[in-house]
Scaffold this active site. Structure first.
Site: not given
Ligand code: ACO
Length: 383
Positions: A262, A320
Site C-alpha cells: 500500500h 483487497d
Molecule cells: N508484491 C510484491 N512486491 C511488491 C508489492 C506486491 N504486492 N507491492 C510493492 N512491492 C515492491 C515493489 O516491487 C518495489 O520493490 P523494489 O523497491 O525492490 O523495486 C517496492 O515494493 C515498492 O513498490 P512501489 O510500487 O514503488 O510502491 P507503491 O507505493 O507505488 O505501491 C501499490 C503501492 C501499487 C499498491 C503496490 O504495493 C502494489 O502494486 N500492490 C499490489 C496491488 C494491490 O494490491 N493494490 C491494492 C492497493 S489497496 C487499494 O487500492 C484499495
C-alpha cells in the site's frame, strides 16, 4: 526555472488538499472516518449511517437517519434506458465497464445537473449511492442471463443489493458481512480514484462526470481491481500445498502479489484485519469446500509474504486480499468485487466533492519537460 526540481513520481508523499473526512495512519495501521475508528463503525454502525456520517460530517439523529434511508430506498430503481444499456453490454463486457457506462448515463436524468450548491450536491450523491448499487446488482444478473429482481424496500441498502444480485434474501449473518464490506470500502482519503474524482470536480464538471472518472480509476489492478486479481491468483494457486512454490516463483519473476502493499500503510491494513477476523468466524459456519481452500491459501500466502516482505519492505495485506474468500462465501463472483467497491466508495467520493466544492481550486500540477525545443518543422513529403 532551469534547474530540475525534485519530482515526487506518483505524487508520493505530496499533500494536495486538507480534509476532515478520513484519516489514514499508515505507520500505526489506523483508519478513522470523521474521527470514528473503522473498528467501531464496522462493528456498531451500518452503511447508510456511515454514508450519512461521511457526507454530512456527523452521525444522524433518528429522524435524519430515517429520512436519509427513505431517500436511498426511493431511488433504487433505474431508468429503463439504463437497464437496456446494461442488458446490451453485460454479457460481453467486464462489469466495471458496464458500471462506468451506466453510471455515466445517470447524468441524463438529472434536470438540475449543474447545480453545485451544497444541498443539491448531497442530493445527487444520495441518488448515486443508491443507484450505483442497483447498477452493480443488475449487471451481475444480466451478465449471467438472469432476470431483473426489483428492489425490496423492506431491506437495508447492502441486503437489498445482495437480494437484487442473487435473488435470495440474505440471512442476518450474510447481511452483516455484505454491509461490513460496504462500510470498509466507503472511504479512504486521497487514494487514486478519489483524487481523480476531485481532479474532474475541480474543473466544475458535474458530479456524474467526476464519478465516471472515479469508476475508471478504480478499475485498475493496482487500485480497486486488486480484489478480483487477488482471487484470480488464489484460483491459479489452486491447492493450498502449491502456495509457497507459487509465491516464491512469482516474487523471483518480479511479479506483484495482488492484495499486498500500500502507498500509505507500511503495516497491516486495519481493514484487512477486520475482513480476516470475520472470515475466520465464517469458517465456523460450515463453508463450502471452495471457500475453505481459498482461506487456507490466503493464510499461507499471508504468512509467507509477511515473513519475506512485511518486516523488510513494509508490504502487508491490504483490504483487497481477504475480500475474495469472504465474497465467495456470499456466492459473489470475482468480476463483481470491484463494482461493489464502486457502490461503496461512492459515499467517500461524494463526501470529498461536497467538501472540495466548498473551496474549489482547479487541480493543475506541473511536469518537468525532457524533450527538445525549437525543432525545425519539415513538411510531410520531405520527411
Ligand atoms: N508484491 C510484491 N512486491 C511488491 C508489492 C506486491 N504486492 N507491492 C510493492 N512491492 C515492491 C515493489 O516491487 C518495489 O520493490 P523494489 O523497491 O525492490 O523495486 C517496492 O515494493 C515498492 O513498490 P512501489 O510500487 O514503488 O510502491 P507503491 O507505493 O507505488 O505501491 C501499490 C503501492 C501499487 C499498491 C503496490 O504495493 C502494489 O502494486 N500492490 C499490489 C496491488 C494491490 O494490491 N493494490 C491494492 C492497493 S489497496 C487499494 O487500492 C484499495
Amino acid at each position: 526555472m532551469t534547474e530540475k526540481p525534485v519530482i515526487n513520481f506518483g505524487l508520493e508523499g505530496i499533500y494536495v488538499d486538507e480534509s476532515a473526512i478520513s484519516k489514514v495512519d499508515g505507520q500505526n495501521g489506523k483508519l478513522w472516518y470523521r474521527g470514528y475508528t473503522i473498528e467501531d463503525l464496522s462493528e456498531h454502525s451500518n452503511f447508510e449511517e456511515v454514508s450519512y456520517l461521511l457526507v454530512y460530517g456527523k452521525l444522524p439523529n433518528k429522524k435524519e437517519y430515517e429520512e436519509f434511508v427513505k431517500k436511498m430506498k426511493e431511488r433504487r430503481e433505474l431508468p429503463k434506458e439504463v437497464m437496456d444499456v446494461i442488458k446490451a453490454m453485460a454479457k460481453d463486457s467486464h462489469p466495471m465497464d458496464v458500471m462506468r457506462t451506466a453510471g455515466s448515463m445517470l447524468a441524463m436524468y438529472d434536470k438540475d445537473l449543474n447545480n453545485k450548491e451544497k444541498d443539491a450536491t448531497i442530493d445527487k450523491v444520495i441518488t448515486l449511492i443508491s443507484k450505483l448499487a442497483s447498477i452493480a446488482a443488475v449487471t451481475g444478473r444480466f451478465r449471467k442471463g438472469m432476470s431483473y429482481i426489483p428492489p425490496d424496500k423492506s431491506l437495508g441498502h447492502s441486503a437489498n443489493f445482495l437480494y437484487m444480485l442473487t435473488g435470495k434474501k440474505p440471512t442476518p449473518t450474510e447481511e452483516k458481512l455484505i454491509d461490513l464490506m460496504f462500510i470498509l470500502h466507503a472511504e479512504h482519503s486521497t487514494n487514486a480514484s478519489t483524487f481523480s474524482v476531485l481532479v474532474t470536480a475541480s474543473t466544475l464538471a458535474d458530479i456524474y462526470a467526476a464519478t465516471t472518472t472515479g469508476i475508471g480509476t478504480l478499475k485498475g489492478p493496482l487500485h480497486g481491481g486488486a480484489d478480483e486479481a487477488a482471487l484470480k491468483m488464489m484460483y491459479a494457486i489452486g491447492d493450498p500445498a502449491n502456495t509457497e512454490k507459487y509465491i516464491e516463483e512469482a516474487l523471483e519473476g518480479k511479479q506483484r502479489i495482488m492484495g499486498f502493499g500500500h502507498r500509505v500503510y507500511k503495516v497491516y491494513d486495519p481493514r484487512a484485519k477486520i475482513v480476516r477476523k470475520y472470515l475466520e468466524e465464517r469458517m465456523g459456519q460450515n463453508p463450502s469446500e471452495e471457500v475453505r481452500k481459498l482461506l487456507e491459501i490466503a493464510l499461507k500466502a499471508e504468512k509467507l509474504m509477511i515473513d519475506k516482505l512485511g518486516k523488510t519492505k513494509g508490504i502487508w495485506p491490504n483490504i483487497d486480499f481477504f475480500s475474495g474468500p469472504l465474497y465467495r462465501s456470499l456466492g459473489i463472483e470475482g468480476e463483481m468485487f470491484t463494482p461493489i467497491f464502486v457502490a461503496s466508495r461512492m459515499s467517500g467520493w461524494g463526501a470529498h466533492v461536497v467538501e472540495y466544492w466548498n473551496n474549489n481550486k482547479l487541480f493543475r500540477p506541473l511536469e518537468w519537460y525532457t524533450g527538445p525545443l525549437d525543432v525545425p518543422y519539415i513538411p510531410i513529403d520531405k520527411r
